[in-house]
Design a protein around this motif. Structure first.
Motif, PDB file in Angstrom:
ATOM      1  N   TYR A  18       0.814  -1.223   0.000  1.00 55.07           N
ATOM      2  CA  TYR A  18       0.000   0.000   0.000  1.00 55.07           C
ATOM      3  C   TYR A  18       0.842   1.265   0.000  1.00 55.07           C
ATOM      4  N   TYR A  19       0.377   2.244  -0.752  1.00 56.77           N
ATOM      5  CA  TYR A  19       1.044   3.546  -0.735  1.00 56.77           C
ATOM      6  C   TYR A  19       0.944   4.136   0.656  1.00 56.77           C
ATOM      7  N   VAL A  20       2.013   4.826   1.054  1.00 58.10           N
ATOM      8  CA  VAL A  20       2.000   5.435   2.389  1.00 58.10           C
ATOM      9  C   VAL A  20       1.696   6.928   2.307  1.00 58.10           C
ATOM     10  N   PRO A  24      -4.274   3.666   6.175  1.00 53.35           N
ATOM     11  CA  PRO A  24      -5.092   2.695   5.454  1.00 53.35           C
ATOM     12  C   PRO A  24      -6.545   3.123   5.371  1.00 53.35           C
ATOM     13  N   HIS A  25      -7.139   2.854   4.236  1.00 61.59           N
ATOM     14  CA  HIS A  25      -8.571   3.129   4.127  1.00 61.59           C
ATOM     15  C   HIS A  25      -9.275   1.800   3.946  1.00 61.59           C
ATOM     16  N   ILE A  26     -10.568   1.869   3.758  1.00 67.59           N
ATOM     17  CA  ILE A  26     -11.321   0.620   3.783  1.00 67.59           C
ATOM     18  C   ILE A  26     -10.993  -0.266   2.577  1.00 67.59           C
ATOM     19  N   GLY A  27     -10.567   0.372   1.461  1.00 72.46           N
ATOM     20  CA  GLY A  27     -10.180  -0.416   0.284  1.00 72.46           C
ATOM     21  C   GLY A  27      -8.979  -1.289   0.603  1.00 72.46           C
ATOM     22  N   SER A  28      -7.999  -0.720   1.315  1.00 73.43           N
ATOM     23  CA  SER A  28      -6.819  -1.521   1.663  1.00 73.43           C
ATOM     24  C   SER A  28      -7.218  -2.615   2.646  1.00 73.43           C
ATOM     25  N   ALA A  29      -8.112  -2.259   3.565  1.00 75.26           N
ATOM     26  CA  ALA A  29      -8.540  -3.246   4.561  1.00 75.26           C
ATOM     27  C   ALA A  29      -9.279  -4.408   3.885  1.00 75.26           C
ATOM     28  N   TYR A  30     -10.049  -4.079   2.862  1.00 77.96           N
ATOM     29  CA  TYR A  30     -10.851  -5.108   2.184  1.00 77.96           C
ATOM     30  C   TYR A  30      -9.956  -6.208   1.574  1.00 77.96           C
ATOM     31  N   THR A  31      -8.963  -5.794   0.809  1.00 72.14           N
ATOM     32  CA  THR A  31      -8.063  -6.791   0.197  1.00 72.14           C
ATOM     33  C   THR A  31      -7.380  -7.615   1.277  1.00 72.14           C
ATOM     34  N   THR A  32      -6.975  -6.935   2.333  1.00 67.36           N
ATOM     35  CA  THR A  32      -6.178  -7.615   3.358  1.00 67.36           C
ATOM     36  C   THR A  32      -7.023  -8.611   4.146  1.00 67.36           C
ATOM     37  N   VAL A 231       8.448   4.093  -9.658  1.00 68.41           N
ATOM     38  CA  VAL A 231       7.977   3.462  -8.423  1.00 68.41           C
ATOM     39  C   VAL A 231       7.358   2.081  -8.649  1.00 68.41           C
ATOM     40  N   TRP A 232       6.644   1.890  -9.749  1.00 70.12           N
ATOM     41  CA  TRP A 232       6.019   0.574  -9.943  1.00 70.12           C
ATOM     42  C   TRP A 232       7.042  -0.522 -10.228  1.00 70.12           C
ATOM     43  N   PHE A 233       8.133  -0.176 -10.909  1.00 66.90           N
ATOM     44  CA  PHE A 233       9.162  -1.167 -11.200  1.00 66.90           C
ATOM     45  C   PHE A 233       9.761  -1.662  -9.883  1.00 66.90           C
ATOM     46  N   ASP A 234       9.930  -0.727  -8.991  1.00 66.68           N
ATOM     47  CA  ASP A 234      10.517  -1.036  -7.681  1.00 66.68           C
ATOM     48  C   ASP A 234       9.488  -1.753  -6.779  1.00 66.68           C
ATOM     49  N   ALA A 235       8.238  -1.278  -6.822  1.00 69.57           N
ATOM     50  CA  ALA A 235       7.239  -1.801  -5.883  1.00 69.57           C
ATOM     51  C   ALA A 235       6.916  -3.277  -6.131  1.00 69.57           C
ATOM     52  N   LEU A 236       6.749  -3.652  -7.396  1.00 70.51           N
ATOM     53  CA  LEU A 236       6.390  -5.047  -7.677  1.00 70.51           C
ATOM     54  C   LEU A 236       7.455  -6.000  -7.142  1.00 70.51           C
ATOM     55  N   LYS A 269      -9.142  -3.959  -8.751  1.00 74.67           N
ATOM     56  CA  LYS A 269      -9.170  -3.972 -10.218  1.00 74.67           C
ATOM     57  C   LYS A 269      -8.410  -2.807 -10.858  1.00 74.67           C
ATOM     58  N   ASP A 270      -8.160  -1.723 -10.094  1.00 75.81           N
ATOM     59  CA  ASP A 270      -7.472  -0.573 -10.696  1.00 75.81           C
ATOM     60  C   ASP A 270      -5.995  -0.819 -10.952  1.00 75.81           C
ATOM     61  N   ILE A 271      -5.414  -1.852 -10.335  1.00 79.07           N
ATOM     62  CA  ILE A 271      -3.977  -2.066 -10.555  1.00 79.07           C
ATOM     63  C   ILE A 271      -3.703  -3.391 -11.279  1.00 79.07           C
ATOM     64  N   LEU A 272      -4.703  -3.781 -12.056  1.00 81.35           N
ATOM     65  CA  LEU A 272      -4.608  -5.031 -12.818  1.00 81.35           C
ATOM     66  C   LEU A 272      -3.493  -5.019 -13.850  1.00 81.35           C
ATOM     67  N   PHE A 274      -0.742  -3.476 -14.047  1.00 76.60           N
ATOM     68  CA  PHE A 274       0.613  -3.627 -13.517  1.00 76.60           C
ATOM     69  C   PHE A 274       0.902  -5.076 -13.160  1.00 76.60           C
ATOM     70  N   HIS A 275      -0.091  -5.736 -12.574  1.00 75.03           N
ATOM     71  CA  HIS A 275       0.151  -7.103 -12.091  1.00 75.03           C
ATOM     72  C   HIS A 275      -0.013  -8.167 -13.159  1.00 75.03           C
ATOM     73  N   ALA A 276      -0.919  -7.920 -14.097  1.00 71.05           N
ATOM     74  CA  ALA A 276      -1.248  -8.988 -15.043  1.00 71.05           C
ATOM     75  C   ALA A 276      -0.596  -8.784 -16.405  1.00 71.05           C
ATOM     76  N   HIS A 297     -10.100  -7.889  -7.476  1.00 75.33           N
ATOM     77  CA  HIS A 297     -11.446  -7.775  -6.891  1.00 75.33           C
ATOM     78  C   HIS A 297     -12.071  -6.423  -7.210  1.00 75.33           C
ATOM     79  N   GLY A 298     -13.330  -6.271  -6.807  1.00 75.49           N
ATOM     80  CA  GLY A 298     -14.085  -5.055  -7.134  1.00 75.49           C
ATOM     81  C   GLY A 298     -13.816  -3.919  -6.158  1.00 75.49           C
ATOM     82  N   PHE A 299     -14.523  -2.852  -6.349  1.00 74.67           N
ATOM     83  CA  PHE A 299     -14.357  -1.663  -5.516  1.00 74.67           C
ATOM     84  C   PHE A 299     -15.486  -1.532  -4.519  1.00 74.67           C
ATOM     85  N   LEU A 300     -15.176  -0.912  -3.390  1.00 75.61           N
ATOM     86  CA  LEU A 300     -16.203  -0.672  -2.384  1.00 75.61           C
ATOM     87  C   LEU A 300     -16.771   0.728  -2.555  1.00 75.61           C
ATOM     88  N   THR A 301     -18.062   0.822  -2.391  1.00 75.42           N
ATOM     89  CA  THR A 301     -18.710   2.126  -2.404  1.00 75.42           C
ATOM     90  C   THR A 301     -19.369   2.321  -1.037  1.00 75.42           C
TER      91      THR A 301
HETATM   92  N1  MSP Z   1       1.100   0.964  -4.178  1.00 74.42           N
HETATM   93  C1  MSP Z   1       0.228   0.401  -5.128  1.00 74.42           C
HETATM   94  C2  MSP Z   1       0.316  -1.105  -5.127  1.00 74.42           C
HETATM   95  C3  MSP Z   1       1.686  -1.642  -5.411  1.00 74.42           C
HETATM   96  S1  MSP Z   1       1.708  -3.377  -5.336  1.00 74.42           S
HETATM   97  C4  MSP Z   1       3.245  -3.824  -5.777  1.00 74.42           C
HETATM   98  C5  MSP Z   1      -1.228   0.815  -4.815  1.00 74.42           C
HETATM   99  N2  MSP Z   1      -1.469   1.196  -3.564  1.00 74.42           N
HETATM  100  S2  MSP Z   1      -2.847   1.811  -3.053  1.00 74.42           S
HETATM  101  O1  MSP Z   1      -2.649   1.994  -1.642  1.00 74.42           O
HETATM  102  O2  MSP Z   1      -3.216   2.937  -3.807  1.00 74.42           O
HETATM  103  O3  MSP Z   1      -3.970   0.787  -3.310  1.00 74.42           O
HETATM  104  C6  MSP Z   1      -3.910  -0.467  -2.723  1.00 74.42           C
HETATM  105  C7  MSP Z   1      -5.101  -1.320  -3.006  1.00 74.42           C
HETATM  106  O4  MSP Z   1      -6.299  -0.757  -2.457  1.00 74.42           O
HETATM  107  C8  MSP Z   1      -5.363  -1.555  -4.479  1.00 74.42           C
HETATM  108  O5  MSP Z   1      -5.517  -2.950  -4.683  1.00 74.42           O
HETATM  109  C9  MSP Z   1      -6.671  -0.859  -4.733  1.00 74.42           C
HETATM  110  O6  MSP Z   1      -7.408  -1.522  -5.693  1.00 74.42           O
HETATM  111  C10 MSP Z   1      -7.331  -0.978  -3.385  1.00 74.42           C
HETATM  112  N3  MSP Z   1      -8.415  -0.007  -3.248  1.00 74.42           N
HETATM  113  C11 MSP Z   1      -8.328   1.352  -3.181  1.00 74.42           C
HETATM  114  N4  MSP Z   1      -9.584   1.869  -3.055  1.00 74.42           N
HETATM  115  C12 MSP Z   1     -10.499   0.882  -3.061  1.00 74.42           C
HETATM  116  C13 MSP Z   1     -11.885   0.786  -2.848  1.00 74.42           C
HETATM  117  N5  MSP Z   1     -12.659   1.838  -2.668  1.00 74.42           N
HETATM  118  N6  MSP Z   1     -12.419  -0.458  -2.807  1.00 74.42           N
HETATM  119  C14 MSP Z   1     -11.656  -1.607  -2.889  1.00 74.42           C
HETATM  120  N7  MSP Z   1     -10.355  -1.547  -3.067  1.00 74.42           N
HETATM  121  C15 MSP Z   1      -9.761  -0.330  -3.352  1.00 74.42           C
HETATM  122  O7  MSP Z   1      -2.050   0.778  -5.690  1.00 74.42           O
END
Ligand code: MSP
Length: 527
Positions: A18-20, A24-32, A231-236, A269-272, A274-276, A297-301
């Motif tokens: 996750y970007y610092v 963390p917001h709920i999107g990051s929490a969801y994936t985790t 940054v993406w070359f390094d982050a992956l 799904k927004d960072i597909l 880069f990964h795929a 995965h999808g996005f939370l609203t």
């Molecule tokens: N730093 C990159 C990832 C590099 S991985 C080598 C990045 N970070 S991020 O913090 O912006 O996003 C992290 C994740 O949170 C992404 O998978 C993104 O899809 C997810 N979400 C951000 N907002 C979201 C929602 N509202 N709902 C669900 N997930 C979302 O991208």
């Protein structure tokens, strides 16, 4: 380089790093949460699991955020990374490695990887012109932009850039990528993500720039230190650094020796792309095996609206967990949303689901059955013979099938269906206890039949708790405690040995006369 064959007994998975630029917001929490549930389920199956999460700490966005706060980038990163780690702990996320791209070992891994790609002839200096979104840290194609050259994701203006950059020769991998998607149809999941990537790649992939000028916060390009690595070359590559055993020399060979290739990258799904697309091509260039799957995965609203700071409707995961507890938050997101699709958070719905499923269906059922067992069975598992249950007994029949069914659903990442199937057993148990009315049987001194009913219900609650433990580990542990076990589903080392799927995910294993724990309501109704 010698790399082992894919080992079926191990399972490595990642969340994004996750970007610092903020907490963390709920999107990051969801994936985790989802990643943690998968990791926990694989551990129940007896697999050796490695769950990687972490933070992505370089790049312009972070440099600007730190500057705006009057801090050094490193001090800023340290603080936010600690915030992520604290939230994961609060949410009972049992990660194994926390990868930080400012980890000094990461520099060595990036340098070695860059060299391999350089030696393969896939890096060259070129001119980059285009619209750059700092929030995405990505050049956008003109056709993707909204009016006013705004980024379609951040709805913010992009910046025009015209500079010399190093490029990665992605175009060289067009055919290899197409072959990968064709030969490994599961490489990108679910279907919507796969289709999106296929349509992007079918238009023909273009080389992308992997360096920036006028940026200090990042690694210098090894062959030309005036440039900073993108940054993406390094982050992956943070996924690779994470695999180094503590204390060992930071080389690619060491990093890749045990856990590579990663079985699953879980992302939004927004960072597909880069990964795929970029990531497998970079690995192909470096001559390394590819990950097993990328799941977008999808996005939370929130209340049906896209969440965002500008809309002022962001949902703070820390507040949510403080108010309702980790299990409640984990349960809602996994039970309510079909994984892969977009999903909504609505507080009324959140409270209704928790009250219905956890407080009523599961909690009340356990509580009233336990109270009966204390009243009529001396605080022990009611004594009866499991052979007395016919195969078409309403709970046994469901229970005997449920383990395999839940396994199949968890493996398919269909968390909502897994929870639903398990809840079906709980609901059937409620119906069964109501119709059988064991309290009447005991009053009529029909101990044997009363015991049979109570046993069937307690055993069904046990099985449900076991199968729900990847989602609600604390409630599952509490249910097990009340049933007289000493199993903590948060104790990684313990569960694969003492609670393996093969013995627990079936029906009829509660031992007669096992001493029960003290009954306590497990989940209080939210008013
Ligand atoms: N730093 C990159 C990832 C590099 S991985 C080598 C990045 N970070 S991020 O913090 O912006 O996003 C992290 C994740 O949170 C992404 O998978 C993104 O899809 C997810 N979400 C951000 N907002 C979201 C929602 N509202 N709902 C669900 N997930 C979302 O991208």
């Amino acid at each position: 380089m010698h790399l082992p064959n894919k080992n079926k007994e191990t399972f490595a998975l990642t969340t994004p790093l996750y970007y610092v630029n903020g907490l963390p917001h709920i999107g990051s929490a969801y994936t985790t949460i989802a990643a943690d549930a998968i990791a926990r389920f694989k551990r129940l199956l007896g697999k050796s699991v490695l769950l990687v999460t972490g933070t992505d700490e370089h790049g312009q966005k972070i440099q600007r955020t730190a500057e705006s706060l009057g801090r050094s980038p490193q001090a800023h990163c340290d603080e936010i990374a600690a915030g992520f780690a604290a939230l994961w702990q609060q949410m009972d996320i049992e990660y194994d490695r926390f990868s930080r791209t400012t980890d000094p070992r990461h520099a060595a891994i990036v340098k070695e990887f860059f060299q391999r790609v350089w030696d393969a002839g896939d890096i060259y200096l070129g001119q980059q012109q285009g619209w750059y979104c700092v929030s995405c840290e990505e050049f956008k194609e003109e056709r993707e932009l909204l009016e006013g050259h705004r980024c379609p994701i951040h709805i913010k203006e992009t910046e025009w850039r015209d500079e010399q950059n190093y490029f990665f020769r992605l175009s060289r991998y067009q055919t290899q990528l197409e072959t990968l998607y064709q030969e490994q149809p599961d490489f990108i999941q679910p279907a919507r993500s796969r289709n999106e990537v296929l349509s992007f790649v079918n238009q023909g992939v273009q080389d992308f720039s992997i360096s920036r000028v006028n940026l200090d916060w990042g690694f210098p390009v090894p062959v030309d230190p005036h440039h900073t690595l993108y940054v993406w070359f390094d982050a992956l590559l943070g996924y690779v650094t994470a695999l180094l055993e503590p204390g060992c020399e930071p080389t690619l060979e060491n990093a890749l020796s045990k856990w590579w290739p990663i079985n699953l990258h879980l992302i939004g799904k927004d960072i597909l792309r880069f990964h795929a697309v970029y990531w497998p091509a970079m690995l192909m260039s470096a001559g390394l095996p590819l990950p097993g799957q990328v799941f977008g995965h999808g996005f939370l609203t929130k209340d049906g609206q896209k969440m965002g700071k500008s809309l002022g409707n962001t949902l703070d995961p820390v507040e949510l967990v403080n108010q309702y507890g980790a299990d409640a938050v984990r349960y809602y997101f996994l039970k309510e949303i079909e994984f892969g699709k977009d999903g909504d958070f609505n507080e009324t719905r959140f409270i209704n689901i928790l009250n219905a499923d956890l407080a009523n269906d599961l909690g009340n059922l356990l509580n009233r059955t336990m109270n009966l067992a204390w009243k009529y069975c001396d605080g022990q598992v009611p004594s009866c013979s499991t052979e007395d249950f016919s195969f078409d007994h309403p709970l046994k029949a469901i229970g005997l099938e449920l383990g395999e069914q839940a396994k199949h659903l968890y493996e398919a990442l269909a968390f909502n269906q897994a929870c639903e199937a398990i809840l079906d057993l709980v609901r059937a148990s409620n119906k069964y206890i109501d119709t059988q009315a064991p309290w009447k049987l005991y009053k009529q001194e029909n101990q044997q039949e009363g015991n049979q009913v109570l046993y069937a219900v307690l055993e069904s609650v046990r099985l449900a708790a076991y199968l729900l433990s990847p989602v609600i580990p604390n409630l599952a542990s509490e249910i097990y405690r009340q049933l007289g076990f000493v199993i903590d589903f948060n104790d990684k080392a313990q569960i694969s040995i003492e609670a393996p799927f093969t013995t627990q995910a079936t029906w009829g294993i509660l031992s007669n006369k096992q001493k029960l724990g003290e009954p306590r309501p497990i989940f209080r109704r939210i008013e």
